[in-house]
Design a protein around this motif. Structure first.
Motif, PDB file in Angstrom:
ATOM      1  N   HIS A   1       0.878  -1.174   0.000  1.00  0.00           N
ATOM      2  CA  HIS A   1       0.000   0.000   0.000  1.00  0.00           C
ATOM      3  C   HIS A   1       0.904   1.209   0.000  1.00  0.00           C
ATOM      4  O   HIS A   1       1.672   1.425   0.937  1.00  0.00           O
ATOM      5  CB  HIS A   1      -0.906   0.004   1.234  1.00  0.00           C
ATOM      6  CG  HIS A   1      -1.720   1.254   1.357  1.00  0.00           C
ATOM      7  ND1 HIS A   1      -2.323   1.640   2.537  1.00  0.00           N
ATOM      8  CD2 HIS A   1      -2.022   2.229   0.456  1.00  0.00           C
ATOM      9  CE1 HIS A   1      -2.964   2.781   2.357  1.00  0.00           C
ATOM     10  NE2 HIS A   1      -2.788   3.164   1.104  1.00  0.00           N
TER      11      HIS A   1
ATOM     12  N   GLN B   1       1.327   5.276  -0.083  1.00  0.00           N
ATOM     13  CA  GLN B   1       0.697   6.582   0.087  1.00  0.00           C
ATOM     14  C   GLN B   1       1.643   7.647  -0.468  1.00  0.00           C
ATOM     15  O   GLN B   1       2.746   7.836   0.037  1.00  0.00           O
ATOM     16  CB  GLN B   1       0.392   6.876   1.554  1.00  0.00           C
ATOM     17  CG  GLN B   1      -0.357   8.192   1.739  1.00  0.00           C
ATOM     18  CD  GLN B   1      -0.648   8.504   3.191  1.00  0.00           C
ATOM     19  OE1 GLN B   1       0.264   8.858   3.943  1.00  0.00           O
ATOM     20  NE2 GLN B   1      -1.915   8.372   3.598  1.00  0.00           N
TER      21      GLN B   1
ATOM     22  N   ASN C   1      -7.334   9.673  -4.909  1.00  0.00           N
ATOM     23  CA  ASN C   1      -8.157   9.072  -3.856  1.00  0.00           C
ATOM     24  C   ASN C   1      -9.577   8.766  -4.319  1.00  0.00           C
ATOM     25  O   ASN C   1     -10.201   7.809  -3.851  1.00  0.00           O
ATOM     26  CB  ASN C   1      -8.188   9.984  -2.631  1.00  0.00           C
ATOM     27  CG  ASN C   1      -6.853  10.033  -1.917  1.00  0.00           C
ATOM     28  OD1 ASN C   1      -6.085   9.071  -1.941  1.00  0.00           O
ATOM     29  ND2 ASN C   1      -6.557  11.155  -1.280  1.00  0.00           N
ATOM     30  N   ARG C   2     -10.111   9.595  -5.251  1.00  0.00           N
ATOM     31  CA  ARG C   2     -11.483   9.393  -5.734  1.00  0.00           C
ATOM     32  C   ARG C   2     -11.527   8.600  -7.031  1.00  0.00           C
ATOM     33  O   ARG C   2     -12.580   8.470  -7.650  1.00  0.00           O
ATOM     34  CB  ARG C   2     -12.160  10.751  -5.926  1.00  0.00           C
ATOM     35  CG  ARG C   2     -12.306  11.536  -4.618  1.00  0.00           C
ATOM     36  CD  ARG C   2     -12.820  12.937  -4.872  1.00  0.00           C
ATOM     37  NE  ARG C   2     -12.879  13.703  -3.634  1.00  0.00           N
ATOM     38  CZ  ARG C   2     -13.165  14.994  -3.559  1.00  0.00           C
ATOM     39  NH1 ARG C   2     -13.405  15.681  -4.683  1.00  0.00           N
ATOM     40  NH2 ARG C   2     -13.202  15.615  -2.396  1.00  0.00           N
ATOM     41  N   GLN C   3     -10.357   8.132  -7.466  1.00  0.00           N
ATOM     42  CA  GLN C   3     -10.243   7.332  -8.690  1.00  0.00           C
ATOM     43  C   GLN C   3     -10.795   8.083  -9.899  1.00  0.00           C
ATOM     44  O   GLN C   3     -11.521   7.536 -10.726  1.00  0.00           O
ATOM     45  CB  GLN C   3     -10.941   5.987  -8.514  1.00  0.00           C
ATOM     46  CG  GLN C   3     -10.362   5.172  -7.373  1.00  0.00           C
ATOM     47  CD  GLN C   3     -11.007   3.815  -7.218  1.00  0.00           C
ATOM     48  OE1 GLN C   3     -11.834   3.403  -8.024  1.00  0.00           O
ATOM     49  NE2 GLN C   3     -10.613   3.098  -6.179  1.00  0.00           N
TER      50      GLN C   3
ATOM     51  N   LEU D   1      -3.909   4.285 -11.851  1.00  0.00           N
ATOM     52  CA  LEU D   1      -4.448   3.317 -10.895  1.00  0.00           C
ATOM     53  C   LEU D   1      -4.495   1.917 -11.492  1.00  0.00           C
ATOM     54  O   LEU D   1      -4.245   0.929 -10.784  1.00  0.00           O
ATOM     55  CB  LEU D   1      -5.841   3.757 -10.440  1.00  0.00           C
ATOM     56  CG  LEU D   1      -5.848   5.009  -9.551  1.00  0.00           C
ATOM     57  CD1 LEU D   1      -7.242   5.604  -9.466  1.00  0.00           C
ATOM     58  CD2 LEU D   1      -5.318   4.682  -8.162  1.00  0.00           C
TER      59      LEU D   1
ATOM     60  N   SER E   1      -2.838   5.383  -2.584  1.00  0.00           N
ATOM     61  CA  SER E   1      -3.617   6.485  -2.018  1.00  0.00           C
ATOM     62  C   SER E   1      -2.722   7.722  -2.000  1.00  0.00           C
ATOM     63  O   SER E   1      -1.521   7.633  -2.253  1.00  0.00           O
ATOM     64  CB  SER E   1      -4.123   6.152  -0.611  1.00  0.00           C
ATOM     65  OG  SER E   1      -3.035   5.990   0.295  1.00  0.00           O
TER      66      SER E   1
ATOM     67  N   LYS F   1      -1.927  11.776  -0.120  1.00  0.00           N
ATOM     68  CA  LYS F   1      -2.108  12.718   0.984  1.00  0.00           C
ATOM     69  C   LYS F   1      -1.513  14.053   0.575  1.00  0.00           C
ATOM     70  O   LYS F   1      -0.416  14.108   0.012  1.00  0.00           O
ATOM     71  CB  LYS F   1      -1.409  12.192   2.242  1.00  0.00           C
ATOM     72  CG  LYS F   1      -1.527  13.113   3.451  1.00  0.00           C
ATOM     73  CD  LYS F   1      -0.825  12.513   4.661  1.00  0.00           C
ATOM     74  CE  LYS F   1      -0.925  13.428   5.870  1.00  0.00           C
ATOM     75  NZ  LYS F   1      -0.232  12.849   7.060  1.00  0.00           N
TER      76      LYS F   1
END
Length: 269
Positions: A49, A51, A64-66, A82, A93, A95
């Protein structure tokens, strides 16, 4: 608009933009920088994963919202990224990281450009200060490239750093050294006044600044002139010297009675 940069732990990657990408909107370039960074570090990222920290709020949102509804081109690029991540078993993801904290990636992307938040003093210049005051062990405003002490507080996440973001730390009873960007001096002086650390601060002798009277009040002895000459103030990664460091009138300010100093009178307003 010159190039891109990314870092992962102690690994870095960077490059210049292809001329075909130069006319792209800044959001597209930021997303492309994320993609290039991930590809550069792929051997370390598979099955993880990941970030991504980016100083572009739009890119963070589209990851984050694809995708998104404001820009079809950016949405398609985010979806392609993605899908690529999924093909390599990477869960992605993002940030948002303030630009002022994104120092290393910024430096990597700008090549030989001067970063105004990244000036550091030479060891020779600081030796003129350490002969008059005990040397602390923590450098509050530094990176792994600019630190002058065994421990440092980085403006961005770094596994080598003692802590991250000096202004978020509690300075109560802390013994430290600070050479912050000049734009942060007002906040630094207020924090010293509230939390009373034992601080050796490097700051200019600028009486016209709003923070200067408070700095004089907090100082336990007259400021120590550092006699900074050309070559004493430089960019840590490139070694580029400041063109006119004498004009800054840099001084060492001792802001605690608990520091061992050569006796002298208190400064006067």
């Amino acid at each position: 608009m010159t190039g891109w940069g990314a870092h992962l732990a102690d690994q870095t990657a960077s490059g210049l933009w292809d001329l075909s990408l130069a006319p792209q909107h800044i959001n597209m370039l930021e997303l492309e920088a994320v993609s290039l960074g991930l590809r550069a570090f792929l051997p370390l990222l598979g099955g993880s994963h990941v970030q991504v920290h980016t100083d572009n709020t739009t890119v963070a949102a589209y990851i984050n919202r694809q995708g998104g509804t404001r820009s079809q081109k950016l949405s398609e690029s985010a979806c392609r990224l993605l899908v690529w991540c999924s093909s390599h078993n990477i869960l992605l993801s993002a940030k948002y990281l303030k630009g002022t904290l994104n120092v290393l990636a910024d430096a990597l992307s700008r090549g030989d450009k001067v970063l105004h938040s990244e000036w550091t003093l030479s060891h020779q210049a600081l030796d003129r200060l350490w002969v008059q005051v005990d040397k602390p062990c923590i450098d509050l405003f530094a990176t792994r490239f600019s630190t002058r002490l065994p421990l440092f507080v980085s403006p961005f996440p770094d596994p080598l750093a003692w802590a991250v973001n000096a202004l978020d730390l509690d300075w109560t009873n802390l013994q430290a050294y600070a050479f912050p960007p000049f734009c942060l001096l007002g906040k630094v002086v207020r924090k010293v006044d509230l939390e009373k650390p034992a601080l050796v601060l490097v700051a200019p002798l600028w009486p016209s600044q709003h923070w200067y009277p408070d700095l004089l009040r907090l100082a336990v002895r007259p400021p120590i002139p550092l006699g900074v000459r050309r070559g004493d103030l430089l960019q840590p990664r490139s070694g580029v010297p400041h063109e006119n460091p004498q004009a800054l009138q840099l001084h060492g300010w001792i802001l605690s009675e608990s520091l061992c100093v050569v006796p002298g009178p208190r400064p006067q307003l």
